[in-house]
Design a protein around this motif. Structure first.
Motif: not given
Length: 154
Positions: A49-53, A23-26, A63-64
């Motif tokens: 690190a930069s995480f996304a939801f 899934f594409k997330r910001k 979160y990843f």
């Protein structure tokens, strides 16, 4: 309005895909993870690190980042997008659950206006209370509109 309910240019540019469901997330701010991860998960957090939801309801990842992720069990609170229980918060700052939103819509109470008033008074803290790390008004509006549609059809 509080910054948590505004989108930033930086968050608009950074787009990642969930390693489990694709899934594409910001991106989400580090402060959100620090506020909501349980202690054992927080110990695994890479603050560089930069995480996304990931909002995908059928995916356990919340979160990843590249090479790691945190799932529902790693959070202190249930995640609205991943738990359909009536008592799960939709608005984490002001305590609006699905059930409370439903009851309000039956009583012609407008929670959207109430929440918006709190946001305008600079009382919200979505970046530390809401697992998605951003304003909940979109989620609240969606739920209220669903319930109003069901009530009008009845």
């Amino acid at each position: 309005m509080n910054d948590c309910c505004k989108s930033s240019a930086a968050s608009q540019r950074s787009v990642m895909r969930c390693p489990i469901c694709n899934f594409k997330r910001k991106s989400v701010q580090l402060i959100t993870l620090k506020a909501l991860l349980i202690p054992s998960a927080l110990e695994r957090l890479d603050p560089e690190a930069s995480f996304a939801f990931c909002p995908n309801s059928s995916c356990s990842v919340v979160y990843f980042t590249e090479g790691s992720f945190f799932d529902k069990g790693d959070l202190k609170v249930p995640v609205f997008q991943k738990d359909e229980a009536p008592n799960v918060l939709v608005c984490y700052c002001f305590g609006w659950t699905r059930e409370k939103l439903f009851k309000a819509s039956q009583q012609n109470v407008n929670p959207i206006d109430q929440i918006r008033g709190h946001v305008q008074a600079n009382r919200c803290g979505c970046e530390v209370n809401n697992p998605q790390g951003s304003c909940c008004l979109g989620n609240v509006t969606e739920i209220v509109n669903q319930w109003l549609g069901k009530i009008e059809k009845a």
